[in-house]
Motif scaffolding. Structure first.
Motif, short mmCIF file in Angstrom:
data_model
loop_
_atom_site.label_atom_id
_atom_site.label_comp_id
_atom_site.label_asym_id
_atom_site.label_seq_id
_atom_site.Cartn_x
_atom_site.Cartn_y
_atom_site.Cartn_z
N GLU A 222 41.89 22.08 47.27
CA GLU A 222 40.82 22.92 46.74
C GLU A 222 41.17 24.40 46.93
O GLU A 222 40.88 25.23 46.07
N LEU A 223 41.81 24.71 48.05
CA LEU A 223 42.23 26.09 48.32
C LEU A 223 43.22 26.57 47.26
O LEU A 223 43.08 27.68 46.72
N LEU A 224 44.19 25.73 46.94
CA LEU A 224 45.20 26.08 45.93
C LEU A 224 44.55 26.27 44.56
O LEU A 224 44.88 27.20 43.82
N LYS A 225 43.61 25.39 44.25
CA LYS A 225 42.90 25.47 42.95
C LYS A 225 42.11 26.79 42.84
O LYS A 225 42.18 27.48 41.83
N LEU A 226 41.41 27.13 43.92
CA LEU A 226 40.59 28.36 43.90
C LEU A 226 41.48 29.62 43.91
O LEU A 226 41.12 30.63 43.31
N LYS A 227 42.62 29.52 44.57
CA LYS A 227 43.57 30.65 44.55
C LYS A 227 44.02 30.95 43.13
O LYS A 227 44.04 32.11 42.69
N ASN A 228 44.36 29.90 42.41
CA ASN A 228 44.82 30.06 41.03
C ASN A 228 43.70 30.61 40.13
O ASN A 228 43.95 31.47 39.28
N GLN A 229 42.48 30.10 40.34
CA GLN A 229 41.34 30.58 39.56
C GLN A 229 41.08 32.07 39.84
O GLN A 229 40.80 32.84 38.91
N LEU A 230 41.20 32.43 41.09
CA LEU A 230 40.96 33.82 41.47
C LEU A 230 42.02 34.75 40.87
O LEU A 230 41.69 35.82 40.33
N GLU A 231 43.28 34.34 40.96
CA GLU A 231 44.36 35.16 40.39
C GLU A 231 44.20 35.32 38.88
O GLU A 231 44.43 36.41 38.33
N THR A 232 43.80 34.24 38.22
CA THR A 232 43.58 34.28 36.76
C THR A 232 42.45 35.25 36.42
O THR A 232 42.56 36.05 35.49
N LEU A 233 41.38 35.16 37.20
CA LEU A 233 40.23 36.05 37.00
C LEU A 233 40.63 37.51 37.18
O LEU A 233 40.27 38.38 36.37
N MET A 234 41.39 37.79 38.23
CA MET A 234 41.79 39.17 38.52
C MET A 234 42.73 39.70 37.44
O MET A 234 42.65 40.87 37.06
N ASP A 235 43.61 38.85 36.92
CA ASP A 235 44.58 39.29 35.90
C ASP A 235 43.93 39.50 34.53
O ASP A 235 44.28 40.45 33.83
N ILE A 236 43.00 38.62 34.17
CA ILE A 236 42.42 38.68 32.82
C ILE A 236 41.21 39.61 32.75
O ILE A 236 41.13 40.50 31.91
N GLU A 237 40.24 39.42 33.65
CA GLU A 237 38.98 40.19 33.58
C GLU A 237 39.03 41.51 34.34
O GLU A 237 38.19 42.39 34.14
N LYS A 238 40.00 41.64 35.23
CA LYS A 238 40.19 42.87 36.01
C LYS A 238 38.89 43.38 36.66
O LYS A 238 38.50 44.54 36.49
N PRO A 239 38.22 42.54 37.44
CA PRO A 239 36.97 42.97 38.10
C PRO A 239 37.19 44.09 39.12
O PRO A 239 36.24 44.80 39.47
N TYR A 240 38.43 44.24 39.57
CA TYR A 240 38.74 45.27 40.57
C TYR A 240 38.55 46.68 40.02
O TYR A 240 38.49 47.65 40.79
N LEU A 241 38.46 46.83 38.71
CA LEU A 241 38.25 48.16 38.12
C LEU A 241 36.80 48.63 38.29
O LEU A 241 36.49 49.81 38.06
N ASP A 242 35.94 47.73 38.71
CA ASP A 242 34.55 48.08 39.03
C ASP A 242 34.52 48.67 40.44
O ASP A 242 34.82 47.98 41.41
N SER A 243 34.16 49.94 40.55
CA SER A 243 34.18 50.60 41.87
C SER A 243 33.14 50.02 42.83
O SER A 243 33.24 50.20 44.04
N GLU A 244 32.13 49.31 42.28
CA GLU A 244 31.09 48.71 43.12
C GLU A 244 31.38 47.24 43.45
O GLU A 244 30.53 46.55 44.00
N LEU A 245 32.57 46.78 43.11
CA LEU A 245 32.91 45.37 43.38
C LEU A 245 32.84 45.08 44.88
O LEU A 245 33.36 45.82 45.70
N ASN A 246 32.17 43.99 45.21
CA ASN A 246 32.16 43.51 46.59
C ASN A 246 32.30 42.00 46.60
O ASN A 246 32.45 41.38 45.54
N LEU A 247 32.28 41.43 47.77
CA LEU A 247 32.51 39.99 47.91
C LEU A 247 31.46 39.18 47.15
O LEU A 247 31.77 38.16 46.54
N ILE A 248 30.21 39.66 47.17
CA ILE A 248 29.13 38.93 46.50
C ILE A 248 29.36 38.89 44.99
O ILE A 248 29.27 37.84 44.35
N ARG A 249 29.69 40.04 44.40
CA ARG A 249 29.91 40.10 42.95
C ARG A 249 31.09 39.24 42.52
O ARG A 249 31.04 38.55 41.51
N LEU A 250 32.17 39.30 43.30
CA LEU A 250 33.35 38.53 42.94
C LEU A 250 33.09 37.03 43.10
O LEU A 250 33.57 36.22 42.29
#
Length: 370
Positions: free
Chosen positions: A261-289
Protein backbone atom coordinates in the motif's frame (compact mmCIF):
# COMPACT_ATOMS: atom_id res chain seq x y z
CA UNK A 1 18.39 67.15 28.12
CA UNK A 2 20.74 65.20 30.44
CA UNK A 3 20.94 61.40 30.90
CA UNK A 4 18.61 61.32 33.92
CA UNK A 5 15.88 63.20 32.05
CA UNK A 6 16.29 60.93 29.03
CA UNK A 7 16.03 57.90 31.31
CA UNK A 8 12.78 59.20 32.83
CA UNK A 9 11.37 59.74 29.35
CA UNK A 10 12.38 56.23 28.27
CA UNK A 11 10.85 54.71 31.43
CA UNK A 12 7.48 56.32 30.67
CA UNK A 13 7.68 55.06 27.07
CA UNK A 14 8.48 51.53 28.27
CA UNK A 15 5.62 51.39 30.76
CA UNK A 16 3.10 52.95 28.40
CA UNK A 17 4.15 50.75 25.46
CA UNK A 18 3.89 47.54 27.51
CA UNK A 19 0.48 48.41 28.97
CA UNK A 20 -0.86 49.38 25.54
CA UNK A 21 0.54 46.24 23.90
CA UNK A 22 -0.86 44.16 26.75
CA UNK A 23 -4.35 45.56 26.19
CA UNK A 24 -4.06 44.91 22.45
CA UNK A 25 -3.05 41.29 23.00
CA UNK A 26 -5.80 40.72 25.58
CA UNK A 27 -8.48 42.28 23.36
CA UNK A 28 -7.05 40.35 20.37
CA UNK A 29 -8.80 42.37 17.61
CA UNK A 30 -7.69 39.91 14.88
CA UNK A 31 -9.09 36.94 16.87
CA UNK A 32 -6.05 34.72 16.25
CA UNK A 33 -4.15 32.44 18.66
CA UNK A 34 -6.72 33.33 21.32
CA UNK A 35 -5.33 31.47 24.33
CA UNK A 36 -1.72 32.28 23.48
CA UNK A 37 -2.47 35.99 23.08
CA UNK A 38 -4.39 36.01 26.37
CA UNK A 39 -1.41 34.63 28.31
CA UNK A 40 1.03 36.79 26.35
CA UNK A 41 -1.06 39.85 27.23
CA UNK A 42 -0.91 38.95 30.93
CA UNK A 43 2.85 38.44 30.65
CA UNK A 44 3.27 41.92 29.10
CA UNK A 45 1.16 43.49 31.85
CA UNK A 46 3.23 41.81 34.57
CA UNK A 47 6.41 42.79 32.78
CA UNK A 48 5.31 46.43 32.74
CA UNK A 49 5.04 46.38 36.55
CA UNK A 50 8.85 46.33 36.79
CA UNK A 51 8.77 49.99 35.69
CA UNK A 52 5.71 50.95 37.75
CA UNK A 53 7.74 52.38 40.65
CA UNK A 54 9.68 54.75 38.43
CA UNK A 55 6.62 55.77 36.44
CA UNK A 56 4.51 56.57 39.51
CA UNK A 57 7.42 58.41 41.12
CA UNK A 58 7.73 60.60 38.04
CA UNK A 59 3.98 61.27 37.84
CA UNK A 60 3.45 61.90 41.58
CA UNK A 61 6.84 63.59 42.04
CA UNK A 62 7.58 61.56 45.16
CA UNK A 63 9.35 58.26 45.87
CA UNK A 64 6.97 55.33 45.35
CA UNK A 65 7.96 51.72 46.05
CA UNK A 66 5.24 49.46 44.69
CA UNK A 67 7.76 46.63 44.24
CA UNK A 68 8.13 46.25 48.01
CA UNK A 69 4.45 45.29 48.38
CA UNK A 70 4.18 41.59 49.21
CA UNK A 71 1.67 40.60 46.49
CA UNK A 72 3.43 42.70 43.83
CA UNK A 73 6.69 40.84 44.50
CA UNK A 74 4.95 37.49 44.24
CA UNK A 75 3.03 38.37 41.06
CA UNK A 76 6.19 39.72 39.41
CA UNK A 77 7.93 36.43 40.22
CA UNK A 78 5.28 34.67 38.09
CA UNK A 79 6.26 36.64 34.96
CA UNK A 80 8.55 33.93 33.41
CA UNK A 81 5.94 31.22 34.13
CA UNK A 82 3.20 33.22 32.42
CA UNK A 83 5.51 33.79 29.45
CA UNK A 84 6.07 30.03 29.20
CA UNK A 85 2.29 29.43 29.27
CA UNK A 86 1.90 31.76 26.29
CA UNK A 87 4.59 29.79 24.43
CA UNK A 88 2.77 26.55 25.29
CA UNK A 89 -0.45 27.85 23.73
CA UNK A 90 1.29 29.31 20.68
CA UNK A 91 2.83 25.91 19.99
CA UNK A 92 -0.21 23.86 21.02
CA UNK A 93 -3.56 25.72 21.12
CA UNK A 94 -5.25 22.53 22.34
CA UNK A 95 -3.10 22.37 25.47
CA UNK A 96 -5.15 21.84 28.63
CA UNK A 97 -3.91 22.22 32.19
CA UNK A 98 -3.77 18.95 34.12
CA UNK A 99 -3.15 18.10 37.74
CA UNK A 100 0.46 17.24 36.89
CA UNK A 101 1.00 20.84 35.77
CA UNK A 102 1.04 21.92 39.38
CA UNK A 103 4.82 21.45 39.00
CA UNK A 104 4.98 24.85 37.31
CA UNK A 105 4.12 26.42 40.64
CA UNK A 106 6.72 24.69 42.81
CA UNK A 107 9.23 27.54 42.53
CA UNK A 108 6.54 30.23 43.06
CA UNK A 109 5.37 28.36 46.19
CA UNK A 110 8.93 28.27 47.57
CA UNK A 111 9.27 31.96 46.73
CA UNK A 112 6.04 32.68 48.61
CA UNK A 113 7.42 30.97 51.70
CA UNK A 114 10.64 33.02 51.43
CA UNK A 115 8.58 36.21 51.21
CA UNK A 116 6.68 35.26 54.39
CA UNK A 117 9.92 34.48 56.20
CA UNK A 118 11.47 37.75 55.01
CA UNK A 119 8.56 39.72 56.42
CA UNK A 120 8.84 37.86 59.72
CA UNK A 121 12.63 38.37 59.94
CA UNK A 122 12.28 42.07 59.10
CA UNK A 123 10.08 42.45 62.15
CA UNK A 124 12.30 40.36 64.43
CA UNK A 125 15.53 41.91 63.02
CA UNK A 126 17.60 38.71 62.86
CA UNK A 127 20.11 40.16 60.39
CA UNK A 128 22.15 36.98 59.74
CA UNK A 129 19.14 34.89 58.81
CA UNK A 130 17.63 37.81 56.89
CA UNK A 131 20.77 38.03 54.71
CA UNK A 132 20.54 34.30 54.11
CA UNK A 133 16.91 34.70 52.98
CA UNK A 134 17.95 37.58 50.72
CA UNK A 135 20.45 35.30 48.94
CA UNK A 136 17.77 32.63 48.44
CA UNK A 137 15.34 35.32 47.26
CA UNK A 138 17.73 36.56 44.55
CA UNK A 139 18.72 33.01 43.59
CA UNK A 140 15.09 31.97 43.09
CA UNK A 141 14.46 34.96 40.81
CA UNK A 142 17.48 34.06 38.67
CA UNK A 143 16.70 30.32 38.63
CA UNK A 144 13.07 30.97 37.67
CA UNK A 145 14.07 33.32 34.84
CA UNK A 146 16.77 31.01 33.47
CA UNK A 147 14.71 27.83 33.79
CA UNK A 148 11.63 29.15 31.97
CA UNK A 149 13.74 30.96 29.41
CA UNK A 150 15.38 27.65 28.53
CA UNK A 151 12.13 25.71 28.65
CA UNK A 152 10.40 28.25 26.38
CA UNK A 153 13.31 28.21 23.94
CA UNK A 154 13.33 24.41 23.59
CA UNK A 155 9.53 24.35 23.27
CA UNK A 156 9.78 26.76 20.32
CA UNK A 157 12.57 24.71 18.73
CA UNK A 158 10.43 21.60 19.03
CA UNK A 159 7.52 23.50 17.46
CA UNK A 160 9.69 24.57 14.52
CA UNK A 161 10.51 20.95 13.84
CA UNK A 162 6.89 19.86 14.20
CA UNK A 163 5.38 22.35 11.74
CA UNK A 164 7.68 21.04 9.01
CA UNK A 165 5.60 17.86 9.15
CA UNK A 166 2.50 19.63 7.83
CA UNK A 167 3.49 22.98 6.30
CA UNK A 168 5.70 23.79 3.32
CA UNK A 169 5.84 27.52 4.12
CA UNK A 170 6.71 27.94 7.79
CA UNK A 171 7.88 31.55 7.77
CA UNK A 172 4.75 33.04 9.31
CA UNK A 173 4.15 30.30 11.88
CA UNK A 174 7.61 29.28 13.11
CA UNK A 175 7.69 31.77 16.03
CA UNK A 176 11.19 32.88 15.07
CA UNK A 177 10.49 36.30 16.55
CA UNK A 178 10.01 34.72 19.97
CA UNK A 179 13.15 32.63 19.60
CA UNK A 180 15.23 35.68 18.69
CA UNK A 181 14.05 37.88 21.54
CA UNK A 182 13.49 35.34 24.29
CA UNK A 183 17.07 35.23 25.51
CA UNK A 184 17.61 38.96 25.03
CA UNK A 185 14.61 39.87 27.19
CA UNK A 186 15.60 37.74 30.14
CA UNK A 187 19.34 38.38 29.86
CA UNK A 188 18.63 42.12 30.09
CA UNK A 189 16.25 41.43 32.99
CA UNK A 190 18.91 39.46 34.83
CA UNK A 191 21.57 42.11 34.21
CA UNK A 192 19.11 44.76 35.36
CA UNK A 193 18.33 42.93 38.62
CA UNK A 194 21.95 42.06 39.44
CA UNK A 195 23.27 45.52 38.63
CA UNK A 196 20.63 47.38 40.61
CA UNK A 197 21.23 45.21 43.66
CA UNK A 198 24.93 46.07 43.55
CA UNK A 199 25.24 49.55 42.07
CA UNK A 200 23.28 52.67 41.33
CA UNK A 201 24.15 54.24 38.01
CA UNK A 202 21.59 56.34 36.18
CA UNK A 203 23.76 56.23 33.10
CA UNK A 204 23.79 52.43 32.87
CA UNK A 205 20.09 52.24 33.73
CA UNK A 206 19.41 54.55 30.78
CA UNK A 207 21.19 52.23 28.32
CA UNK A 208 19.50 49.15 29.77
CA UNK A 209 16.08 50.83 29.58
CA UNK A 210 16.79 51.99 26.03
CA UNK A 211 17.63 48.37 25.11
CA UNK A 212 14.37 47.23 26.71
CA UNK A 213 12.42 49.82 24.71
CA UNK A 214 13.88 48.57 21.42
CA UNK A 215 13.06 44.97 22.35
CA UNK A 216 9.49 45.98 23.28
CA UNK A 217 8.96 47.64 19.89
CA UNK A 218 10.37 44.53 18.22
CA UNK A 219 7.95 42.37 20.24
CA UNK A 220 5.05 44.67 19.33
CA UNK A 221 5.80 44.53 15.60
CA UNK A 222 6.09 40.76 15.34
CA UNK A 223 3.50 39.74 17.92
CA UNK A 224 0.78 41.90 16.33
CA UNK A 225 1.46 40.46 12.85
CA UNK A 226 1.58 36.86 14.11
CA UNK A 227 -1.05 34.91 12.19
CA UNK A 228 -2.96 31.80 13.24
CA UNK A 229 -0.49 28.94 13.53
CA UNK A 230 -2.86 25.97 13.43
CA UNK A 231 -6.20 25.62 11.60
CA UNK A 232 -9.15 27.10 13.48
CA UNK A 233 -11.29 24.05 12.70
CA UNK A 234 -10.85 21.79 15.72
CA UNK A 235 -10.70 18.42 13.93
CA UNK A 236 -8.00 19.59 11.51
CA UNK A 237 -6.07 21.24 14.32
CA UNK A 238 -6.11 18.08 16.42
CA UNK A 239 -4.94 16.02 13.43
CA UNK A 240 -1.91 18.23 12.85
CA UNK A 241 -1.01 18.55 16.54
CA UNK A 242 -1.10 14.77 16.93
CA UNK A 243 1.50 14.27 14.18
CA UNK A 244 4.85 13.38 15.70
CA UNK A 245 7.56 15.95 14.94
CA UNK A 246 10.08 13.07 14.93
CA UNK A 247 8.05 10.93 12.54
CA UNK A 248 10.77 10.90 9.87
CA UNK A 249 13.23 9.40 12.34
CA UNK A 250 13.61 5.65 11.82
CA UNK A 251 13.57 4.82 15.51
CA UNK A 252 10.14 6.27 16.25
CA UNK A 253 8.26 5.44 13.06
CA UNK A 254 5.23 3.18 13.42
CA UNK A 255 3.95 1.04 10.56
CA UNK A 256 0.53 2.40 9.55
CA UNK A 257 0.08 0.64 6.20
CA UNK A 258 1.48 -2.39 4.39
CA UNK A 259 4.54 -2.11 2.16
CA UNK A 260 2.44 -2.76 -0.95
CA UNK A 261 0.00 0.00 0.00
CA UNK A 262 2.93 2.31 0.75
CA UNK A 263 4.41 1.73 -2.72
CA UNK A 264 1.01 2.30 -4.34
CA UNK A 265 0.47 5.60 -2.48
CA UNK A 266 4.02 6.73 -3.26
CA UNK A 267 3.36 6.30 -6.96
CA UNK A 268 0.01 8.09 -6.71
CA UNK A 269 1.61 10.97 -4.86
CA UNK A 270 4.46 11.34 -7.37
CA UNK A 271 1.96 11.28 -10.25
CA UNK A 272 -0.14 13.95 -8.55
CA UNK A 273 2.89 16.17 -7.92
CA UNK A 274 4.15 15.80 -11.51
CA UNK A 275 0.82 16.35 -13.29
CA UNK A 276 -1.22 18.72 -11.08
CA UNK A 277 1.75 20.51 -9.47
CA UNK A 278 -0.03 21.30 -6.16
CA UNK A 279 3.29 22.54 -4.77
CA UNK A 280 2.83 25.77 -6.76
CA UNK A 281 0.09 26.71 -4.28
CA UNK A 282 1.86 28.77 -1.61
CA UNK A 283 -0.84 27.77 0.92
CA UNK A 284 -0.36 24.04 0.37
CA UNK A 285 -0.25 22.05 3.58
CA UNK A 286 -0.61 18.44 4.64
CA UNK A 287 -4.40 18.69 4.90
CA UNK A 288 -4.86 20.08 1.38
CA UNK A 289 -2.52 17.53 -0.17
CA UNK A 290 -4.18 14.64 1.69
CA UNK A 291 -7.57 15.79 0.33
CA UNK A 292 -6.19 15.79 -3.21
CA UNK A 293 -4.90 12.27 -2.69
CA UNK A 294 -8.07 11.18 -0.80
CA UNK A 295 -6.19 9.74 2.18
CA UNK A 296 -5.86 10.76 5.83
CA UNK A 297 -3.24 13.26 6.94
CA UNK A 298 -1.58 10.59 9.10
CA UNK A 299 -1.28 8.19 6.18
CA UNK A 300 0.09 10.90 3.90
CA UNK A 301 2.60 11.95 6.54
CA UNK A 302 3.64 8.30 6.89
CA UNK A 303 4.06 7.94 3.10
CA UNK A 304 6.30 11.01 2.91
CA UNK A 305 8.30 10.20 6.04
CA UNK A 306 8.73 6.50 5.38
CA UNK A 307 8.53 6.29 1.60
CA UNK A 308 10.72 9.29 0.82
CA UNK A 309 12.66 9.64 4.10
CA UNK A 310 11.70 13.34 4.29
CA UNK A 311 9.28 15.55 6.15
CA UNK A 312 6.49 17.43 4.36
CA UNK A 313 8.46 20.69 4.25
CA UNK A 314 11.47 19.04 2.59
CA UNK A 315 9.38 16.99 0.18
CA UNK A 316 7.29 19.88 -1.19
CA UNK A 317 10.09 22.43 -1.31
CA UNK A 318 12.34 20.13 -3.33
CA UNK A 319 9.66 20.17 -6.04
CA UNK A 320 9.43 23.95 -5.77
CA UNK A 321 13.18 24.39 -6.11
CA UNK A 322 13.30 22.11 -9.16
CA UNK A 323 10.52 24.15 -10.74
CA UNK A 324 12.35 27.38 -9.87
CA UNK A 325 15.54 26.06 -11.49
CA UNK A 326 13.63 25.48 -14.72
CA UNK A 327 12.31 29.06 -14.62
CA UNK A 328 15.80 30.41 -13.95
CA UNK A 329 17.16 28.50 -16.97
CA UNK A 330 14.26 29.52 -19.23
CA UNK A 331 15.32 32.54 -21.30
CA UNK A 332 11.67 33.43 -21.94
CA UNK A 333 11.32 34.09 -18.20
CA UNK A 334 14.18 36.58 -18.02
CA UNK A 335 11.75 39.40 -17.29
CA UNK A 336 10.79 37.70 -14.03
CA UNK A 337 12.63 38.98 -10.97
CA UNK A 338 13.92 36.60 -8.29
CA UNK A 339 10.88 37.50 -6.19
CA UNK A 340 8.62 36.79 -9.18
CA UNK A 341 10.22 33.36 -9.63
CA UNK A 342 9.81 32.70 -5.91
CA UNK A 343 6.07 33.41 -6.14
CA UNK A 344 5.73 31.41 -9.37
CA UNK A 345 7.38 28.44 -7.66
CA UNK A 346 5.04 28.42 -4.65
CA UNK A 347 7.08 30.37 -2.11
CA UNK A 348 5.45 33.24 -0.27
CA UNK A 349 8.58 35.32 0.37
CA UNK A 350 11.98 36.00 -1.16
CA UNK A 351 13.69 35.18 2.15
CA UNK A 352 12.29 31.66 2.42
CA UNK A 353 12.98 31.07 -1.29
CA UNK A 354 16.62 32.16 -1.03
CA UNK A 355 17.18 30.17 2.17
CA UNK A 356 15.66 26.96 0.78
CA UNK A 357 17.37 27.35 -2.61
CA UNK A 358 20.78 27.86 -0.98
CA UNK A 359 20.26 24.86 1.30
CA UNK A 360 19.35 22.49 -1.55
CA UNK A 361 21.76 23.72 -4.24
CA UNK A 362 24.58 25.41 -2.29
CA UNK A 363 23.95 28.46 -4.49
CA UNK A 364 21.71 31.48 -4.31
CA UNK A 365 19.11 31.83 -7.10
CA UNK A 366 21.14 34.71 -8.59
CA UNK A 367 24.33 32.62 -8.61
CA UNK A 368 22.48 29.70 -10.22
CA UNK A 369 21.05 31.95 -12.92
CA UNK A 370 24.50 33.29 -13.80
Amino acid sequence: MDTSELNRFVVILIYGSLVLLSLLKLSNPLKVNRKANFWFGIFLFLWSSFWLDETLSLVLRSEIQIHSIFMVQFVQFLTPVIFYFSVLFYTNPSFKFKLSDVKYFILPFIFLIILFLQRKETIESDSAFFEFLEIIYISLILIQALFYTGLSYFTIRKHQKKIQQFSANTEGINLNWLEYIILIIFVINIVYIIYNLSYDSTSLNFFINAAFLLVIYFVAFYSLKQKEIYPVEEKQREELISIDENAETEGVRKKLISDDELLKLKNQLETLMDIEKPYLDSELNLIRLSELLSISTHHLSYVINTGFQKNFFQYVNEYRIEYAKKLLKDSSKNKLSILGIAYESGFNSKTSFNTTFKKLTNQTPSEFKK
